[in-house]
Design a protein around this motif. Structure first.
Motif, PDB file in Angstrom:
ATOM      1  N   ARG A  59       0.814  -1.216   0.000  1.00 32.23           N
ATOM      2  CA  ARG A  59       0.000   0.000   0.000  1.00 32.23           C
ATOM      3  C   ARG A  59       0.853   1.274   0.000  1.00 32.23           C
ATOM      4  O   ARG A  59       0.326   2.370  -0.175  1.00 32.23           O
ATOM      5  CB  ARG A  59      -0.921   0.009   1.210  1.00 32.23           C
ATOM      6  N   LEU A  60       2.171   1.144   0.193  1.00 31.78           N
ATOM      7  CA  LEU A  60       3.046   2.317   0.253  1.00 31.78           C
ATOM      8  C   LEU A  60       4.140   2.320  -0.822  1.00 31.78           C
ATOM      9  O   LEU A  60       4.733   3.373  -1.081  1.00 31.78           O
ATOM     10  CB  LEU A  60       3.715   2.409   1.631  1.00 31.78           C
ATOM     11  N   ASN A  63       3.422   4.612  -3.937  1.00 29.31           N
ATOM     12  CA  ASN A  63       3.479   6.026  -3.552  1.00 29.31           C
ATOM     13  C   ASN A  63       4.905   6.462  -3.224  1.00 29.31           C
ATOM     14  O   ASN A  63       5.265   7.627  -3.437  1.00 29.31           O
ATOM     15  CB  ASN A  63       2.569   6.287  -2.358  1.00 29.31           C
ATOM     16  N   TRP A 136       5.713  -2.004  -7.638  1.00 28.24           N
ATOM     17  CA  TRP A 136       4.362  -2.487  -7.345  1.00 28.24           C
ATOM     18  C   TRP A 136       3.326  -1.803  -8.247  1.00 28.24           C
ATOM     19  O   TRP A 136       2.254  -1.401  -7.830  1.00 28.24           O
ATOM     20  CB  TRP A 136       4.027  -2.282  -5.877  1.00 28.24           C
ATOM     21  N   PRO A 261      -1.077   1.808 -10.225  1.00 29.28           N
ATOM     22  CA  PRO A 261      -0.827   0.936  -9.069  1.00 29.28           C
ATOM     23  C   PRO A 261      -1.352  -0.468  -9.313  1.00 29.28           C
ATOM     24  O   PRO A 261      -2.281  -0.680 -10.098  1.00 29.28           O
ATOM     25  CB  PRO A 261      -1.577   1.639  -7.932  1.00 29.28           C
ATOM     26  N   ASP A 263      -3.292  -3.809  -9.239  1.00 27.41           N
ATOM     27  CA  ASP A 263      -4.688  -4.149  -8.965  1.00 27.41           C
ATOM     28  C   ASP A 263      -4.859  -5.651  -9.162  1.00 27.41           C
ATOM     29  O   ASP A 263      -4.937  -6.133 -10.295  1.00 27.41           O
ATOM     30  CB  ASP A 263      -5.613  -3.382  -9.904  1.00 27.41           C
TER      31      ASP A 263
END
Length: 394
Positions: A59-60, A63, A136, A261, A263
């Motif tokens: 999740r990071l 970003n 990712w 990102p 999926d």
């Protein structure tokens, strides 16, 4: 230098060896090795900088890459330096390996040089694949899914390898954390293996590409200044092309699908790897069975390890025999065909072209090369026990 040499006596001997290292009359293809060393050094330096800002959590992670490119001062440059460095280093690596194939640099007594170089190629491929997963993105995630599913089909050891690599949750936080650690570790292992490769090379000396010509030249010259200047010029050209790729062609560095990102619920219409891994991806797709494709991909590298026996242990380079140049030309054409097939959707045309290229890949070293070696041994101009091993003209 005198102060250092009194305290480290081996340092002076080492530097004198580098300066006085005797070199045969090699051509410009021998300068690609110096470009590889520079490319690997830039990859490691930029990778360490990126590791300071990376967070190995699904999740990071995506970003974190965006933060480096958009908010960290000069982060976009160092990220492009790292991504473009992979392209430039693999291009130099394949040229370097192709030169070794064409000039028969795998023959005795250079088996250790050849095998250490192939191990370095495998290490580069593994490190590049793991690094491709770290952003990712959408293509990173699904490319890793394809490869890990293929590894899981290996009998007996496949599930065990996946458990060590991915953990119990599949492609998730545990897997990404392990990929991050392996990517850094394998990068430093590549530096160590480059040192081993250079030690093996300096132990037996460089091969002489002129020994198979009508007028062989056995003159030996010191590395400095003759070949150091040539390597320096080649490195300058390499860095200019590197800069053009980073500053003027940034769109070539990354697949646009990977800018999204990951999926897990949406599969891309066409899963493609980076160009330097595309030939082996095409082999996986050309075989109906995933296990069969994995075995073919592994076998394609295994035959390269067997070249010191398949291509003859001694004698001049394979360019003298009629079959060898034709065979290696077909081999290089098969490599380019597989690379193109791996970057295109799996249409029937590309699948059959891939199968033909795979057949050529195995036929050249296993059939044509032994025939060329036999023809070479029967040649009336061949001198028993002499050949590329005799670079010093003794």
């Amino acid at each position: 230098m005198q102060w250092l040499e009194r305290r480290l006596p081996f340092l002076g001997r080492f530097l004198r060896h580098l300066v006085d290292y005797p070199m045969p009359p090699v051509n410009w293809l021998w300068t690609v090795g110096a470009c590889l060393i520079v490319g690997l050094a830039l990859l490691v330096a930029s990778g360490l900088f990126l590791a300071l800002f990376y967070t190995p959590l699904p999740r990071l992670a995506f970003n974190a890459i965006n933060t480096v490119e958009r908010h960290v001062p000069a982060g976009w440059f160092l990220r492009s330096l790292h991504v473009g460095g992979a392209d430039m280093t693999f291009a130099a690596l394949y040229i370097h390996a192709g030169r070794g194939l064409w000039y028969g640099s795998y023959r005795a007594p250079r088996e250790l040089v050849w095998w250490s170089g192939l191990c370095l190629l495998l290490l580069f491929m593994t490190t590049a694949f793991i690094g491709y997963v770290l952003p990712w993105g959408q293509m990173s995630y699904w490319g890793a899914t394809v490869i890990t599913n293929a590894v899981g089909d290996l009998p007996l050891i496949g599930p065990m390898l996946l458990s060590y690599l991915l953990g119990a949750d599949g492609l998730g936080p545990v897997a990404l954390h392990r990929f991050f650690i392996l990517h850094i570790f394998l990068g430093f292992m590549a530096l160590l293996l480059v040192g081993v490769h250079l030690v093996c090379l300096h132990g037996v000396g460089s091969s002489n590409p002129t020994l198979s010509t009508r007028r062989p030249d056995r003159t030996m010259r010191p590395f400095v200044p003759y070949y150091a200047a040539r390597d320096g010029l080649a490195v300058c050209v390499f860095l200019i092309l590197y800069a053009v790729l980073v500053f003027f062609l940034p769109g070539w560095l990354e697949n646009p699908v990977n800018l999204l990102p990951a999926d897990p619920l949406h599969t891309p219409p066409n899963i493609t790897p980076e160009w330097y891994l595309a030939p082996w991806f095409a082999m996986l797709r050309a075989i109906p069975s995933r296990l069969g494709g994995l075995l073919v991909a592994a076998g394609s590298l295994t035959v390269l390890f067997l070249l010191p026996w398949l291509g003859g242990r001694t004698g001049p380079t394979g360019r003298r025999a009629g079959h060898a140049p034709i065979g290696w030309t077909l081999f290089f054409a098969a490599f380019l065909t597989l690379a193109a097939a791996g970057m295109h959707p799996p249409s029937p045309c590309w699948v059959w072209l891939s199968r033909l290229a795979i057949l050529i890949w195995f036929t050249v070293p296993c059939v044509l090369l032994p025939l060329a070696a036999r023809q070479e041994n029967r040649s009336p101009t061949a001198v028993p026990g002499r050949g590329p091993a005799d670079v010093r003209g003794r």
